[in-house]
Design an enzyme around this catalytic site. Structure first.
Site, PDB file in Angstrom:
ATOM      1  CG  HIS A   1      55.569 -16.765 -24.666  1.00 13.68           C
ATOM      2  ND1 HIS A   1      56.255 -15.713 -25.198  1.00 13.68           N
ATOM      3  CD2 HIS A   1      55.591 -16.569 -23.323  1.00 13.68           C
ATOM      4  CE1 HIS A   1      56.677 -14.914 -24.234  1.00 13.68           C
ATOM      5  NE2 HIS A   1      56.296 -15.433 -23.087  1.00 13.68           N
TER       6      HIS A   1
ATOM      7  CB  SER B   1      49.992 -14.474 -18.874  1.00  7.71           C
ATOM      8  OG  SER B   1      51.368 -14.628 -19.008  1.00  7.71           O
TER       9      SER B   1
ATOM     10  CE  LYS C   1      53.180  -4.930 -11.769  1.00  7.58           C
ATOM     11  NZ  LYS C   1      51.738  -4.832 -11.778  1.00  7.58           N
ATOM     12  CG  ASP C   2      58.744  -8.938 -15.301  1.00  3.33           C
ATOM     13  OD1 ASP C   2      57.903  -9.059 -14.394  1.00  3.33           O
ATOM     14  OD2 ASP C   2      58.715  -9.615 -16.352  1.00  3.33           O
TER      15      ASP C   2
ATOM     16  CD  GLU D   1      70.407 -25.364   3.683  1.00  2.40           C
ATOM     17  OE1 GLU D   1      70.691 -25.412   4.890  1.00  2.40           O
ATOM     18  OE2 GLU D   1      70.729 -24.430   2.935  1.00  2.40           O
TER      19      GLU D   1
HETATM   20  C1  HEM Z   1      63.130 -22.248 -12.236  1.00  9.60           C
HETATM   21  C2  HEM Z   1      61.896 -22.112 -11.881  1.00  9.60           C
HETATM   22  C3  HEM Z   1      60.861 -21.385 -12.684  1.00  9.60           C
HETATM   23  C4  HEM Z   1      61.023 -20.377 -13.585  1.00  9.60           C
HETATM   24  C5  HEM Z   1      62.322 -19.698 -14.000  1.00  9.60           C
HETATM   25  C6  HEM Z   1      59.717 -20.045 -14.083  1.00  9.60           C
HETATM   26  C7  HEM Z   1      59.472 -19.061 -15.031  1.00  9.60           C
HETATM   27  C8  HEM Z   1      58.228 -18.596 -15.359  1.00  9.60           C
HETATM   28  C9  HEM Z   1      57.966 -17.388 -16.081  1.00  9.60           C
HETATM   29  C10 HEM Z   1      59.032 -16.421 -16.607  1.00  9.60           C
HETATM   30  C11 HEM Z   1      56.630 -17.258 -16.192  1.00  9.60           C
HETATM   31  C12 HEM Z   1      55.884 -16.081 -16.824  1.00  9.60           C
HETATM   32  C13 HEM Z   1      55.837 -14.936 -15.820  1.00  9.60           C
HETATM   33  C14 HEM Z   1      54.919 -15.200 -14.657  1.00  9.60           C
HETATM   34  O1  HEM Z   1      53.760 -15.567 -14.893  1.00  9.60           O
HETATM   35  O2  HEM Z   1      55.374 -15.079 -13.497  1.00  9.60           O
HETATM   36  C15 HEM Z   1      56.017 -18.410 -15.579  1.00  9.60           C
HETATM   37  C16 HEM Z   1      54.675 -18.681 -15.536  1.00  9.60           C
HETATM   38  C17 HEM Z   1      54.111 -19.775 -14.914  1.00  9.60           C
HETATM   39  N1  HEM Z   1      54.764 -20.706 -14.114  1.00  9.60           N
HETATM   40 FE1  HEM Z   1      56.748 -20.782 -13.814  1.00  9.60          FE
HETATM   41  N2  HEM Z   1      58.786 -20.856 -13.507  1.00  9.60           N
HETATM   42  C18 HEM Z   1      59.439 -21.684 -12.626  1.00  9.60           C
HETATM   43  C19 HEM Z   1      58.863 -22.637 -11.817  1.00  9.60           C
HETATM   44  C20 HEM Z   1      57.508 -22.939 -11.775  1.00  9.60           C
HETATM   45  C21 HEM Z   1      56.904 -23.892 -10.914  1.00  9.60           C
HETATM   46  C22 HEM Z   1      57.666 -24.722  -9.893  1.00  9.60           C
HETATM   47  C23 HEM Z   1      55.567 -23.907 -11.188  1.00  9.60           C
HETATM   48  C24 HEM Z   1      54.462 -24.739 -10.612  1.00  9.60           C
HETATM   49  C25 HEM Z   1      54.577 -25.794  -9.933  1.00  9.60           C
HETATM   50  C26 HEM Z   1      55.323 -22.943 -12.224  1.00  9.60           C
HETATM   51  C27 HEM Z   1      54.086 -22.650 -12.789  1.00  9.60           C
HETATM   52  C28 HEM Z   1      53.840 -21.598 -13.640  1.00  9.60           C
HETATM   53  C29 HEM Z   1      52.536 -21.255 -14.171  1.00  9.60           C
HETATM   54  C30 HEM Z   1      51.221 -21.999 -13.934  1.00  9.60           C
HETATM   55  C31 HEM Z   1      52.702 -20.118 -14.970  1.00  9.60           C
HETATM   56  C32 HEM Z   1      51.624 -19.360 -15.739  1.00  9.60           C
HETATM   57  C33 HEM Z   1      51.129 -18.277 -14.851  1.00  9.60           C
HETATM   58  C34 HEM Z   1      50.039 -17.457 -15.430  1.00  9.60           C
HETATM   59  O3  HEM Z   1      49.948 -17.318 -16.636  1.00  9.60           O
HETATM   60  O4  HEM Z   1      49.258 -16.964 -14.613  1.00  9.60           O
HETATM   61  N3  HEM Z   1      56.521 -22.361 -12.550  1.00  9.60           N
HETATM   62  N4  HEM Z   1      57.020 -19.203 -15.070  1.00  9.60           N
END
Ligand code: HEM
Length: 426
Positions: free
Chosen positions: A216, A220, A244-245, A288
Site C-alpha cells: 500500500h 499495485s 472481483k476478489d 509433500e
Molecule cells: C501467505 C502468503 C501471502 C499472502 C497472504 C500474500 C498477500 C498478498 C496480497 C493480499 C497482495 C495484494 C493482492 C495481489 O496483488 O494479489 C499481494 C501482493 C504481492 N505479493 Fe503477496 N502474499 C503472500 C505471499 C507472497 C509471496 C511468497 C511472494 C513472493 C515471493 C509475494 C509477492 C507479492 C508481490 C510482488 C505483490 C505485489 C503484486 C503487484 O502489485 O503486482 N507474496 N500479496
C-alpha cells in the site's frame, strides 16, 4: 500516534469509535477508496486467496489442536479419534490437510504472477523479499505440521530433513541433537514441532501485514507493468476489486472443497496412515508435493566438490545438496537485484517470457524428479534441471539485462484499456 485527516461517518457508533481510534478511516483509506489499477486480470486475485487460506489454516488448526495429543504414544491415535469420534472432526482435518496444499497452490500462482509481470522490480523489491520470507516460513510450518500425525512419512521425513543439518561442518551434529532434543527424532522433537507449528502461522500473519503495508506504500503493479499516471488509470478498491476478489475466492474454494469432499487423500501419501515405526524404513521417503522441486535439487548434488583427480574436497555432496536447495530460494530472494531490465511486464519482454515458461517447465520436471527414487535416469535429469534452474537466474536474466530490446510501452493504463491492448511494438 499522529494520523491524517479523519473521515466523518453517519453511523453514530462507528463515528464514536473512529473519533477515538480512527480504524474505520484507515480501513476505508486502505480497502475502500484505495486507488487500484483498473486493468487487473484474475492473477491479482491470488493475494486475497492466499489470505483466505491462511485464515482457514489457522481456524482449522486451532480446532484440531483442541483434540490433538502431543506425544509419540498418543499422536497417531488422537488423529484417528478426530477422524472418527470428534463431531465433524474428519471435515476439520481434511480442510486443514488439503488446505496446506491449496495454500501452496495459491502462493505458487501468486509468485508466478509476480515473476511474469515483474512485480518484484523497483519500487516493490522489499514487498517481494517479504513474500519470499513468508514462503520460507510457510515451508517450515508445513514441514513441522506434517510430522504431527506421527505416521511413517512424518517420522522418516522429519528424520531425513533434520539430518541435513549434520552436513554443516564442525557444528552440524550438535545442531541436529539440539533440533531433536535428543539422539533421534522422538517425543521432544514432536512436542517442539507442535509448539512451533502453532506459533509460526502467527509470525506469518505478522509478515503478511508488513507485506500488504509495503504494497500500500508503492501501490499495485498491473498486467502492463507501467506506472499509474493519474486517477483515470485507477478504480476504488471497493466495490470493484472487493467483488472481483470475492468471485475469485469463491471459484478457488469450490475446487478446494471438491478435493476435501471427493478426494481428500489424493494429495497425500498412504504411508502416513501407518503409525511411525523407527524400526521400519519406508521403501521410498517422499515429502509433500509442494516440496518436491526443492527436494529434487537437494538430491541432485550426488558428488563432492573439490579439485579433480585429487582427494581434496571443499564441499561434500550432502552439504552441496543443502547449499543448492537453500541457494535456489536465495535466487528468488535476490531476483529484484538480478533483473535490472527497465521493462516490468513479460507482455513486452518476449525473450524473458520464453525463458520464464522454460523455467516453469524445468521447475515442474524437478517436481517429478523429486517424487521418484534417486536412481537411474532421474539423477542426471534432476542435475540438468538444477543447472537450468540456476542458469535462469545467473545466466539468462543478466544476459537479457544487456541484450533484450526495450519495447515501446503503451502511454497509460486507461489508454491501453480503452484501445483494447496490446499497443506495444514487440
Ligand atoms: C501467505 C502468503 C501471502 C499472502 C497472504 C500474500 C498477500 C498478498 C496480497 C493480499 C497482495 C495484494 C493482492 C495481489 O496483488 O494479489 C499481494 C501482493 C504481492 N505479493 Fe503477496 N502474499 C503472500 C505471499 C507472497 C509471496 C511468497 C511472494 C513472493 C515471493 C509475494 C509477492 C507479492 C508481490 C510482488 C505483490 C505485489 C503484486 C503487484 O502489485 O503486482 N507474496 N500479496
Amino acid at each position: 500516534m499522529a494520523s491524517g485527516p479523519r473521515q466523518k461517518f453517519d453511523n453514530p457508533v462507528i463515528e464514536w469509535v473512529d473519533s477515538r481510534l480512527p480504524i474505520f478511516t484507515l480501513m476505508n483509506k486502505e480497502y475502500g477508496v484505495f486507488p487500484t489499477p483498473r486493468n487487473f486480470n484474475y492473477f491479482w486475485n491470488f493475494g486475497a486467496i492466499a489470505m483466505v487460506m491462511l485464515v482457514t489454516m489457522i481456524v482449522t488448526g486451532i480446532t484440531l489442536a483442541m483434540h490433538y495429543n502431543t506425544s509419540t504414544a498418543g499422536a497417531f491415535d488422537s488423529v484417528e479419534r478426530i477422524m472418527r469420534d470428534v463431531n465433524s472432526g474428519w471435515l476439520i482435518r481434511y480442510l486443514h490437510m488439503n488446505g496446506a496444499s491449496f495454500f501452496f497452490i495459491a502462493v505458487y500462482i501468486h509468485i508466478f504472477r509476480g515473476m511474469y509481470y515483474g512485480s518484484y522490480k523497483k519500487p516493490r523489491e522489499l514487498l517481494w523479499m517479504l513474500g519470499v520470507l513468508i514462503f520460507l516460513l510457510m515451508m517450515a510450518t508445513a514441514f513441522m505440521g506434517y510430522v504431527l500425525p506421527w505416521g511413517q512419512m512424518s517420522f522418516w521425513g522429519a528424520t531425513v530433513i533434520t539430518n541435513l543439518f549434520s552436513a554443516i561442518p564442525l557444528v552440524g551434529d550438535s545442531i541436529v541433537t539440539f533440533l531433536w532434543g535428543g539422539f533421534s527424532v522422538d517425543n521432544p522433537t514432536l512436542t517442539r514441532f507442535f509448539a512451533l507449528h502453532y506459533l509460526l502461522p502467527f509470525v506469518i500473519v505478522g509478515v503478511v501485514f508488513l507485506h500488504v503495508w509495503a504494497l500500500h506504500v508503492t501501490g499495485s503493479n498491473n498486467p502492463l507493468g507501467i506506472d499509474v499516471k493519474g486517477p483515470q488509470d485507477t478504480l476504488p478498491f471497493h466495490p470493484y476489486y472487493t467483488m472481483k476478489d470475492m468471485f475469485g475466492i469463491l471459484v478457488f474454494l469450490i475446487v478446494y472443497v471438491a478435493f476435501v469432499f471427493f478426494m481428500p487423500n489424493a494429495l497425500g501419501h498412504p504411508d502416513n496412515y501407518i503409525p511411525a515405526n523407527p524400526m521400519v524404513t519406508p521403501a521410498h521417503i517422499v515429502p509433500e508435493w509442494y516440496f518436491l522441486p526443492f527436494y529434487a535439487i537437494l538430491r541432485a548434488i550426488t558428488f563432492d566438490i573439490g579439485i579433480p583427480f585429487t582427494d581434496i574436497v571443499f564441499i561434500e555432496a550432502k552439504l552441496g545438496g543443502v547449499l543448492a536447495m537453500f541457494g535456489s530460494i536465495a535466487m528468488l530472494f535476490i531476483l529484484p537485484f538480478l533483473d535490472t531490465h527497465p521493462i516490468r511486464s513479460a507482455t513486452f519482454r518476449p525473450w524473458y517470457r520464453i525463458a520464464l515458461f522454460g523455467f516453469v517447465v524445468v521447475f515442474l520436471i524437478l517436481g517429478v524428479c523429486g517424487s521418484k527414487p534417486a536412481e537411474g535416469f532421474w539423477v542426471p535429469l534432476s542435475q540438468l534441471c538444477t543447472l537450468l534452474y540456476f542458469a535462469f537466474f545467473v545466466v539468462a536474466i543478466p544476459f537479457f539485462n544487456k541484450k533484450e530490446p526495450v519495447a515501446e510501452l503503451p502511454p497509460s493504463i486507461h489508454q491501453a484499456v480503452l484501445t483494447s491492448q496490446p499497443v506495444a511494438a514487440e
